[in-house]
Motif scaffolding. Structure first.
Motif, short mmCIF file in Angstrom:
data_model
loop_
_atom_site.label_atom_id
_atom_site.label_comp_id
_atom_site.label_asym_id
_atom_site.label_seq_id
_atom_site.Cartn_x
_atom_site.Cartn_y
_atom_site.Cartn_z
N LEU A 101 30.90 40.25 54.08
CA LEU A 101 30.80 39.24 55.13
C LEU A 101 31.87 38.16 54.97
CD1 LEU A 101 26.92 38.86 55.30
CD2 LEU A 101 28.41 39.80 57.10
N LYS A 102 32.05 37.68 53.77
CA LYS A 102 33.06 36.63 53.53
C LYS A 102 34.47 37.17 53.79
CE LYS A 102 30.28 33.40 52.70
NZ LYS A 102 30.09 32.42 53.79
N THR A 119 22.59 31.42 57.82
CA THR A 119 23.97 31.53 58.29
C THR A 119 24.06 32.83 59.07
OG1 THR A 119 24.83 30.34 56.37
CG2 THR A 119 26.40 31.70 57.60
N TYR A 120 24.32 32.71 60.35
CA TYR A 120 24.45 33.87 61.23
C TYR A 120 25.91 34.27 61.34
CZ TYR A 120 19.64 33.83 62.90
OH TYR A 120 18.28 33.94 62.98
N TYR A 121 26.14 35.54 61.58
CA TYR A 121 27.49 36.07 61.75
C TYR A 121 27.57 36.72 63.12
CZ TYR A 121 27.87 35.19 56.82
OH TYR A 121 27.88 34.57 55.60
N SER A 122 28.71 36.54 63.77
CA SER A 122 28.95 37.16 65.07
C SER A 122 30.32 37.83 65.06
CB SER A 122 28.86 36.13 66.19
OG SER A 122 29.86 35.14 66.03
N LEU A 148 34.87 38.08 61.92
CA LEU A 148 33.55 37.50 62.13
C LEU A 148 33.66 35.99 62.22
CD1 LEU A 148 31.34 39.29 59.42
CD2 LEU A 148 31.70 39.98 61.80
N ASP A 149 32.75 35.39 62.95
CA ASP A 149 32.53 33.95 62.93
C ASP A 149 31.16 33.72 62.33
OD1 ASP A 149 34.90 33.01 64.11
OD2 ASP A 149 34.11 33.33 66.14
N SER A 150 30.96 32.56 61.72
CA SER A 150 29.63 32.23 61.20
C SER A 150 29.19 30.88 61.77
CB SER A 150 29.64 32.19 59.67
OG SER A 150 30.44 31.14 59.20
N ASP A 199 24.10 39.08 66.96
CA ASP A 199 24.39 38.23 65.81
C ASP A 199 23.26 38.42 64.80
OD1 ASP A 199 26.39 37.36 67.47
OD2 ASP A 199 25.73 35.27 67.55
N GLU A 213 34.98 37.61 57.52
CA GLU A 213 35.13 36.29 58.14
C GLU A 213 36.53 35.72 57.86
OE1 GLU A 213 32.66 32.15 58.68
OE2 GLU A 213 32.43 33.24 56.79
N TYR A 268 22.02 37.60 60.29
CA TYR A 268 22.23 36.96 59.01
C TYR A 268 22.10 38.00 57.90
CZ TYR A 268 17.12 36.71 59.34
OH TYR A 268 15.79 37.01 59.50
#
Length: 111
Positions: free
Chosen positions: A52-53, A75-78, A61-63, A23, A56, A25
């Motif tokens: 990223l947006k 804000t982390y992204y996975s 992706l999840d944030s 994960d 998501e 940012y």
């Protein structure tokens, strides 16, 4: 320096591939991309945030909110399962694209 036009269609692959390992940012992703390209592709922040947006919103992706090693809120992204599936598809597409471009770049006769 690698031009933005040359890499534009592959931003998703790059971002998803990094997030497959851990994960992260946005600032760290941008640093990883710049370092991974030996400084040849310093991604613009607007390009990265847009990707990223979009990823998501597509469910790739999840944030979540957390703090970085420095204690700053981030804000982390996975990567989601759908994101991992998309990454696999993008890797296949990349190999086919690379093979095609290599074919023409080498001046190989098509007949």
């Amino acid at each position: 320096m690698i031009g933005a036009d040359a890499i534009r269609g592959h931003i998703d692959l790059i971002v998803l591939a990094i997030l497959q390992t851990r994960d992260s940012y946005a600032y760290a992703l941008s640093r990883d991309i710049a370092e991974g390209s030996s400084g040849q592709y310093p991604i613009k922040q607007t390009t990265l945030y847009t990707a990223l947006k979009r990823l998501e919103s597509q469910g790739l992706l999840d944030s979540y909110e957390s703090t970085s090693d420095t204690g700053r809120p981030r804000t982390y992204y996975s990567l989601t399962t759908a994101g991992a599936d998309q990454l696999a598809a993008l890797r296949l597409e990349w190999h086919a694209t690379r093979d095609l471009v290599d074919h023409f770049a080498k001046g190989t006769d098509l007949s």
